[in-house]
Design an enzyme around this catalytic site. Structure first.
Site, short mmCIF file in Angstrom:
data_model
loop_
_atom_site.label_atom_id
_atom_site.label_comp_id
_atom_site.label_asym_id
_atom_site.label_seq_id
_atom_site.Cartn_x
_atom_site.Cartn_y
_atom_site.Cartn_z
N TYR A 124 0.83 -1.29 0.16
CA TYR A 124 0.13 -0.06 0.12
C TYR A 124 0.91 1.11 -0.07
O TYR A 124 0.56 2.17 -0.62
CB TYR A 124 -0.92 -0.13 1.21
N LYS A 146 -3.07 8.58 3.15
CA LYS A 146 -4.30 8.02 3.71
C LYS A 146 -3.96 8.59 5.35
O LYS A 146 -5.03 9.42 5.69
CB LYS A 146 -4.94 6.59 3.80
#
Ligand code: NAP
Length: 262
Positions: free
Chosen positions: A156, A163
């Site tokens: 990720y 995020k």
């Protein structure tokens, strides 16, 4: 009477009928909202316009959120069409495919900048551009993946860092807009098969592992996320702001995951 009756809701980030944005739009319509849609560019127009026609959506506007002029222009068009807005949804993220497969330590400066610009700064810029036409009591929300923001989700990478910044931005925006009685929250969804997810290395394994390891032993759907967005958009959540709300079958509560355990 629906939970969003009489509310004007704008949803940014529709790519196709697998998009989380599509789940949110359908849930908003079910609850009586008047919905407007924004999408990234001409390539997506071919997929988005037929979807918009299907639901008889009267406001469908292109906006590349990396361009300040386009954000400004879409806010003006929204003001002209809706007058005031009650719900603003940011369902947008982008990182180069390369950055989501090689080790995080090898993230390029340009890849880092792009991910932060499109996935984070655009949320701040959109919120600011719309703030003057948001009604008191309005709800602004973005989509995050908290397990990749607060912990490590292999592959990720820079999106996890983005995020984390997005969740923090939601808190700072909540503070800034609180006096206007505008709420800002983040929805943290578990993995869902979408175009954006397809770019994350090892997503298939992550998707399967998630369903095995989460307390509820099942994956999350765009309909589930839509229902959470209805809650955040409605007056039921009137005093909820600055939060990251997980809809992930409980995955984030787990400290240890035991392979194969049912
Ligand atoms: P999606 O359908 O691919 O939606 C992502 C959207 O971002 C697309 O419509 C994409 O448009 C748009 N976008 C990218 N660059 C843009 C730009 N410069 N200007 C305007 N729009 C732009 O995938 P999704 O999974 O529904 O993603 C929506 C949100 O949910 C993202 O924030 C994502 O990180 C988050 N999320 C997803 C998952 C998951 O597992 N799927 C889990 C948690 C959170 P183009 O396709 O035209 O580039």
């Amino acid at each position: 009477m629906g939970l969003l009756e009489g509310k004007n809701a704008l949803v940014f980030g529709l790519a196709n009928d697998k998009s989380i944005a599509w789940g949110i739009i359908q849930a908003f319509l079910r609850e009586g909202a008047n919905v407007g849609i924004s999408y990234a560019g001409e390539v997506m127009a071919k997929r988005v316009k037929p979807l918009a026609e299907k639901i008889n959506c009267q406001w469908v506007e292109e906006c590349d959120v990396s361009q300040d002029a386009q954000i400004e222009s879409v806010a003006q068009k929204a003001a002209a069409h809706f007058g005031k807005v009650d719900i603003l949804v940011h369902s947008i993220a982008f990182a180069g495919r390369d950055e989501l497969s090689k080790p995080f330590a090898q993230t390029s400066r340009e890849g880092f900048r792009t991910a932060m610009d499109i996935s984070v700064y655009s949320f701040v810029a959109l919120t600011n551009a719309f703030s003057s036409i948001l009604n008191p009591g309005a709800s602004v929300m973005c989509l995050t993946y908290g397990s990749g923001a607060t912990k490590v989700a292999p592959h990720y990478n820079v999106m996890g860092v983005a995020k984390a910044a997005l969740e923090s931005s939601a808190r700072y925006l909540a503070y800034d807009l609180g006096p206007q009685k505008i709420r800002v929250n983040a929805i943290s969804a578990g993995p869902i098969r979408t175009l954006a997810a397809a770019g994350v290395g090892g997503f298939r394994d992550m998707y399967k592992h998630f369903a095995d390891a989460a307390p509820l032993r099942e994956n999350v759907t765009i309909e589930d996320v839509g229902n959470m967005a209805v809650f955040l958009g409605s007056d039921l959540s009137a005093r909820v702001t600055g939060e990251v709300i997980y809809i992930d079958s409980g995955f984030n509560i787990m400290g240890v995951q035991i392979a194969g355990e049912q």
